[in-house]
Motif scaffolding. Sequence first.
Motif, PDB file in Angstrom:
ATOM      1  N   LEU A   1       0.857  -1.082  -0.062  1.00 15.96           N
ATOM      2  CA  LEU A   1       0.026  -0.068  -0.003  1.00 15.96           C
ATOM      3  C   LEU A   1       0.836   1.177   0.064  1.00 15.96           C
ATOM      4  O   LEU A   1       0.593   2.174  -0.770  1.00 15.96           O
ATOM      5  CB  LEU A   1      -0.926   0.126   1.084  1.00 15.96           C
ATOM      6  CG  LEU A   1      -1.939   0.804   1.341  1.00 15.96           C
ATOM      7  CD1 LEU A   1      -2.909   1.026   0.023  1.00 15.96           C
ATOM      8  CD2 LEU A   1      -2.638   0.847   2.468  1.00 15.96           C
ATOM      9  N   SER A   2       2.000   1.401   0.720  1.00 17.92           N
ATOM     10  CA  SER A   2       2.853   2.346   0.717  1.00 17.92           C
ATOM     11  C   SER A   2       3.575   2.719  -0.341  1.00 17.92           C
ATOM     12  O   SER A   2       3.939   3.922  -0.721  1.00 17.92           O
ATOM     13  CB  SER A   2       4.115   2.179   2.090  1.00 17.92           C
ATOM     14  OG  SER A   2       4.904   1.030   1.601  1.00 17.92           O
ATOM     15  N   SER A   3       3.655   1.873  -1.461  1.00 16.75           N
ATOM     16  CA  SER A   3       4.386   1.948  -2.444  1.00 16.75           C
ATOM     17  C   SER A   3       3.317   2.222  -3.651  1.00 16.75           C
ATOM     18  O   SER A   3       3.697   2.421  -4.868  1.00 16.75           O
ATOM     19  CB  SER A   3       5.205   0.839  -2.754  1.00 16.75           C
ATOM     20  OG  SER A   3       4.355  -0.519  -2.999  1.00 16.75           O
ATOM     21  N   GLU A   4       2.143   2.224  -3.386  1.00 13.40           N
ATOM     22  CA  GLU A   4       1.166   2.216  -4.630  1.00 13.40           C
ATOM     23  C   GLU A   4       0.480   3.527  -4.654  1.00 13.40           C
ATOM     24  O   GLU A   4       0.422   4.441  -3.683  1.00 13.40           O
ATOM     25  CB  GLU A   4      -0.107   1.439  -4.200  1.00 13.40           C
ATOM     26  CG  GLU A   4      -1.316   1.414  -5.255  1.00 13.40           C
ATOM     27  CD  GLU A   4      -0.892   0.650  -6.523  1.00 13.40           C
ATOM     28  OE1 GLU A   4      -0.989   0.902  -7.606  1.00 13.40           O
ATOM     29  OE2 GLU A   4      -0.124  -0.514  -6.156  1.00 13.40           O
ATOM     30  N   GLY A   5       0.646   4.221  -5.911  1.00  8.19           N
ATOM     31  CA  GLY A   5       0.218   5.546  -6.124  1.00  8.19           C
ATOM     32  C   GLY A   5      -1.042   5.858  -6.190  1.00  8.19           C
ATOM     33  O   GLY A   5      -2.148   5.027  -6.023  1.00  8.19           O
ATOM     34  N   PRO A   6      -1.329   7.187  -6.535  1.00  9.05           N
ATOM     35  CA  PRO A   6      -2.994   7.538  -6.390  1.00  9.05           C
ATOM     36  C   PRO A   6      -3.603   6.976  -7.781  1.00  9.05           C
ATOM     37  O   PRO A   6      -2.930   6.521  -8.786  1.00  9.05           O
ATOM     38  CB  PRO A   6      -2.903   9.029  -6.537  1.00  9.05           C
ATOM     39  CG  PRO A   6      -1.462   9.218  -6.988  1.00  9.05           C
ATOM     40  CD  PRO A   6      -0.574   8.271  -6.487  1.00  9.05           C
ATOM     41  N   HIS A   7      -4.783   6.597  -7.547  1.00  5.56           N
ATOM     42  CA  HIS A   7      -5.762   6.217  -8.772  1.00  5.56           C
ATOM     43  C   HIS A   7      -6.911   7.067  -8.762  1.00  5.56           C
ATOM     44  O   HIS A   7      -7.667   7.110  -7.899  1.00  5.56           O
ATOM     45  CB  HIS A   7      -6.036   4.851  -8.423  1.00  5.56           C
ATOM     46  CG  HIS A   7      -5.137   3.679  -8.386  1.00  5.56           C
ATOM     47  ND1 HIS A   7      -4.489   3.447  -9.882  1.00  5.56           N
ATOM     48  CD2 HIS A   7      -4.338   3.292  -7.614  1.00  5.56           C
ATOM     49  CE1 HIS A   7      -3.411   2.555  -9.629  1.00  5.56           C
ATOM     50  NE2 HIS A   7      -3.312   2.433  -8.345  1.00  5.56           N
ATOM     51  N   PRO A   8      -7.366   7.348  -9.989  1.00  9.13           N
ATOM     52  CA  PRO A   8      -8.579   8.374 -10.321  1.00  9.13           C
ATOM     53  C   PRO A   8      -9.788   7.365 -10.342  1.00  9.13           C
ATOM     54  O   PRO A   8     -10.554   7.202 -11.186  1.00  9.13           O
ATOM     55  CB  PRO A   8      -8.345   9.014 -11.556  1.00  9.13           C
ATOM     56  CG  PRO A   8      -7.567   8.078 -12.104  1.00  9.13           C
ATOM     57  CD  PRO A   8      -6.661   7.270 -11.212  1.00  9.13           C
ATOM     58  N   PHE A   9     -10.068   6.846  -9.247  1.00  6.92           N
ATOM     59  CA  PHE A   9     -11.339   5.845  -9.016  1.00  6.92           C
ATOM     60  C   PHE A   9     -12.768   6.588  -9.109  1.00  6.92           C
ATOM     61  O   PHE A   9     -12.614   7.527  -8.376  1.00  6.92           O
ATOM     62  CB  PHE A   9     -11.141   4.869  -7.789  1.00  6.92           C
ATOM     63  CG  PHE A   9     -10.118   4.038  -7.990  1.00  6.92           C
ATOM     64  CD1 PHE A   9     -10.125   2.954  -9.087  1.00  6.92           C
ATOM     65  CD2 PHE A   9      -9.304   3.833  -7.313  1.00  6.92           C
ATOM     66  CE1 PHE A   9      -9.157   1.955  -9.213  1.00  6.92           C
ATOM     67  CE2 PHE A   9      -8.108   2.993  -7.335  1.00  6.92           C
ATOM     68  CZ  PHE A   9      -8.090   1.912  -8.254  1.00  6.92           C
ATOM     69  N   LYS A  10     -13.769   6.113  -9.767  1.00  5.80           N
ATOM     70  CA  LYS A  10     -14.997   6.349  -9.482  1.00  5.80           C
ATOM     71  C   LYS A  10     -15.177   5.862  -7.993  1.00  5.80           C
ATOM     72  O   LYS A  10     -14.642   4.882  -7.458  1.00  5.80           O
ATOM     73  CB  LYS A  10     -16.010   6.000 -10.568  1.00  5.80           C
ATOM     74  CG  LYS A  10     -15.756   6.505 -11.933  1.00  5.80           C
ATOM     75  CD  LYS A  10     -16.767   6.268 -13.071  1.00  5.80           C
ATOM     76  CE  LYS A  10     -16.369   6.871 -14.199  1.00  5.80           C
ATOM     77  NZ  LYS A  10     -17.389   6.283 -15.471  1.00  5.80           N
ATOM     78  N   ARG A  11     -16.587   6.245  -7.454  1.00 11.34           N
ATOM     79  CA  ARG A  11     -16.881   5.360  -6.356  1.00 11.34           C
ATOM     80  C   ARG A  11     -17.364   4.043  -6.416  1.00 11.34           C
ATOM     81  O   ARG A  11     -17.848   3.688  -7.410  1.00 11.34           O
ATOM     82  CB  ARG A  11     -18.015   6.297  -5.588  1.00 11.34           C
ATOM     83  CG  ARG A  11     -17.618   7.633  -5.275  1.00 11.34           C
ATOM     84  CD  ARG A  11     -18.968   8.113  -4.273  1.00 11.34           C
ATOM     85  NE  ARG A  11     -18.466   9.493  -3.761  1.00 11.34           N
ATOM     86  CZ  ARG A  11     -17.619   9.685  -2.764  1.00 11.34           C
ATOM     87  NH1 ARG A  11     -16.920   8.612  -2.201  1.00 11.34           N
ATOM     88  NH2 ARG A  11     -17.148  10.837  -2.545  1.00 11.34           N
TER      89      ARG A  11
END
Length: 442
Positions: A312-322
């Motif tokens: 989780l700490s190495s995972e970047g942001p994601h533009p998810f819908k809800r």
Amino acid sequence: MSNDTHKIAYVRPGSLADTAGIRAGDTILKAGGRDLKDIFDYYYYEENTSLDLTIGHPDGTSQEYHITKSDDDTDIGITFENGLLDDYRSCANHCMFCFIDQMPPGMRETLYFKDDDTRLSFLQGNYVTLTNMSDEELQRVIDYRLSPINVSVHTTNPDLRVRMLANKNASRIIERIRKIADAGLTMNTQIVLCKGINDGAELDRTISDLVSFYPQVCSLSVVPVGLTKFRKGLYHLEPFDKTDAEQVIDQIEGWQKRIYEKYGEHFVFASDEWYLTAGRDLPSEEIYDGFGQLENGVGMLRLLIGEFKEALSSEGPHPFKRKSVTIATGVLAAPFLRQLAGIFMKKYPRIKVEVVTIINHYFGEQITVSGLITGTDLKEQLCEHGVNDRLLIPVNMLRSNEQVFLDDVTLDELSETLQVPVTVVKSSGQDLLNALLDIKEK
């Protein structure tokens, strides 16, 4: 479960066997001019630089093949229909705690087969009691250097072991462990702990006896007996409660401290169930000595937590819908998965994660591990509770290499009933994170 013909199920394309003209459906009749007793005879001959095989074809003809290996060839590319090239050896014990004796009627026939085959210990990691083999068979294991061997010890008290396993040969456990150790082979061991039977002073005795064989005996796991509701007519056993679990943990951790001071290893481990039943925090990663007893549920949750946080700490942001996800699991693992879900949602607040605890009505509510949850209980309880956009389940709910639960409910049937896609999550923390993020491969 018998296969007397040594039939070949698969020949790897481009392999030496494929190039020589050996095909699926053929049968190995001899290797090196000799009959094959089992798969280890075949491995013995396959290790040689050159290999002479007598192959029988489906049309009844036979043919001689001479195969020469290079230094880069580890095998010739053959997979057999019967992985042992021999009958699977059934168990002659009648253990007072045997889980198969506690299975409900009407399940698939193979689920009632009790194996106690030392060859499967080496090939698949199965635990065996060493009671169902002759001295000649044990010597053959030694001659072929089958190591490590996973041994179900339960107790080193000869009289008590005979009583627990209901097999007069069970008393020879120390003799057989000594023979394996003297040959330089290694063993992992386990104890299924039964309340008032092999716990307390008997547990102390067993740990003391086994650690005396260190490092040939590499490790020892202690797991609580599993008790289903189908025990009518079987030996009466009591479940361990919170106080019992605390006492077992204190006993094992005391041994860990003394053994570590002497050998620099902890050697003996309490399975995760003890800590969950006692309501205690899991030990730190360092206590598990590299997690060598994961298959016995030793350190699985601690490893999962560490791997998940790291991923989780190495995972970047994601533009998810809800989105919303449901995780179905057993009673024991549910609090830890809720902890991980909370950590996840802090980083990805647009993804709602709900952990649903599945009660084991099929085998009985005393069974709290996720690996014994059936498709029937999943369907009934999730239909009543409701499911979000996707459902995640752990891979250990399914039979090995199958898309089927223990009660023969299929994964497709579960998905169709719930009307949501079902994702099977493998064992690592990265696998769990990928499933939550709906990343197919990473």
